[in-house]
Scaffold this motif. Structure first.
Motif, mmCIF file in Angstrom:
data_model
loop_
_atom_site.group_PDB
_atom_site.id
_atom_site.type_symbol
_atom_site.label_atom_id
_atom_site.label_comp_id
_atom_site.label_asym_id
_atom_site.label_seq_id
_atom_site.Cartn_x
_atom_site.Cartn_y
_atom_site.Cartn_z
ATOM 1 N N TYR A 104 21.924 29.292 -23.795
ATOM 2 C CA TYR A 104 22.605 28.473 -24.793
ATOM 3 C C TYR A 104 22.156 27.028 -24.661
ATOM 4 O O TYR A 104 21.886 26.551 -23.555
ATOM 5 C CB TYR A 104 24.125 28.531 -24.609
ATOM 6 C CG TYR A 104 24.699 29.889 -24.889
ATOM 7 C CD1 TYR A 104 25.186 30.212 -26.146
ATOM 8 C CD2 TYR A 104 24.754 30.854 -23.897
ATOM 9 C CE1 TYR A 104 25.711 31.472 -26.404
ATOM 10 C CE2 TYR A 104 25.270 32.113 -24.139
ATOM 11 C CZ TYR A 104 25.743 32.407 -25.403
ATOM 12 O OH TYR A 104 26.254 33.655 -25.653
ATOM 13 N N TYR A 105 22.102 26.339 -25.798
ATOM 14 C CA TYR A 105 21.803 24.910 -25.836
ATOM 15 C C TYR A 105 22.942 24.225 -26.577
ATOM 16 O O TYR A 105 23.266 24.591 -27.708
ATOM 17 C CB TYR A 105 20.487 24.637 -26.558
ATOM 18 C CG TYR A 105 19.289 25.235 -25.872
ATOM 19 C CD1 TYR A 105 18.653 24.567 -24.834
ATOM 20 C CD2 TYR A 105 18.807 26.485 -26.246
ATOM 21 C CE1 TYR A 105 17.553 25.120 -24.188
ATOM 22 C CE2 TYR A 105 17.706 27.047 -25.611
ATOM 23 C CZ TYR A 105 17.090 26.365 -24.585
ATOM 24 O OH TYR A 105 16.011 26.914 -23.947
ATOM 25 N N GLY A 106 23.568 23.246 -25.939
ATOM 26 C CA GLY A 106 24.673 22.533 -26.546
ATOM 27 C C GLY A 106 24.256 21.136 -26.970
ATOM 28 O O GLY A 106 23.526 20.450 -26.250
ATOM 29 N N PHE A 107 24.711 20.723 -28.131
ATOM 30 C CA PHE A 107 24.357 19.418 -28.685
ATOM 31 C C PHE A 107 25.611 18.661 -29.091
ATOM 32 O O PHE A 107 26.469 19.200 -29.788
ATOM 33 C CB PHE A 107 23.472 19.579 -29.925
ATOM 34 C CG PHE A 107 22.145 20.197 -29.641
ATOM 35 C CD1 PHE A 107 21.047 19.415 -29.358
ATOM 36 C CD2 PHE A 107 22.000 21.570 -29.653
ATOM 37 C CE1 PHE A 107 19.825 19.993 -29.093
ATOM 38 C CE2 PHE A 107 20.777 22.163 -29.396
ATOM 39 C CZ PHE A 107 19.676 21.365 -29.115
ATOM 40 N N TYR A 108 25.682 17.405 -28.681
ATOM 41 C CA TYR A 108 26.715 16.494 -29.157
ATOM 42 C C TYR A 108 26.177 15.882 -30.445
ATOM 43 O O TYR A 108 25.070 15.337 -30.462
ATOM 44 C CB TYR A 108 26.964 15.404 -28.110
ATOM 45 C CG TYR A 108 27.869 14.293 -28.590
ATOM 46 C CD1 TYR A 108 29.251 14.441 -28.551
ATOM 47 C CD2 TYR A 108 27.343 13.101 -29.058
ATOM 48 C CE1 TYR A 108 30.081 13.423 -28.979
ATOM 49 C CE2 TYR A 108 28.170 12.081 -29.489
ATOM 50 C CZ TYR A 108 29.534 12.244 -29.448
ATOM 51 O OH TYR A 108 30.363 11.246 -29.874
ATOM 52 N N THR A 109 26.941 15.995 -31.518
ATOM 53 C CA THR A 109 26.451 15.493 -32.802
ATOM 54 C C THR A 109 27.292 14.325 -33.275
ATOM 55 O O THR A 109 28.510 14.401 -33.331
ATOM 56 C CB THR A 109 26.482 16.590 -33.883
ATOM 57 O OG1 THR A 109 27.831 16.991 -34.114
ATOM 58 C CG2 THR A 109 25.646 17.791 -33.484
#
Length: 116
Positions: free
Chosen positions: A64-69
């Motif tokens: 999984y790759y998590g991104f703060y947007t």
């Protein structure tokens, strides 16, 4: 093993640069740090890759790759997501942009986290 029963093995959180800021190093990703620390308590391998301030790092493969947007950096998030996720891995978006526009963000990401 069914996809629902699959256990999350590892996640990499990507801290994307915000070019509109004079120095995006002044705003550390505290929420991401909290989440990463929390997941590690449950044996989930989590790492944070900090790309702010023009830092370049190799991003390893992950489940999984998590991104703060946030809105000013959303296009940068999409560019980076598209490059690193060519080889697989599910994507997760969170943060103010994902919370404000979850349906639009869901078109680009596998999962969207809304709210705190």
């Amino acid at each position: 093993m069914t996809p629902q029963a699959r256990r999350m093995n590892n996640i990499i959180f990507i801290h994307v640069p915000v070019p509109e800021l004079a120095s995006d190093r002044l705003d550390p990703p505290l929420g991401t740090l909290y989440i990463s620390s929390f997941l590690q308590q449950f044996g989930i391998d989590s790492k944070i890759i900090d790309l702010s301030n023009g830092c370049e790092q190799e991003i390893p493969k992950a489940d999984y790759y998590g991104f703060y947007t946030c809105t000013p950096s959303y296009h940068s998030v999409l560019e980076i997501k598209n490059v690193i996720c060519e080889g697989g891995g599910k994507t997760i978006a969170g943060g103010p942009h994902a919370s404000a526009l979850p349906r639009e963000v869901a078109k680009e990401f596998d999962y969207v986290v809304v709210g705190e």
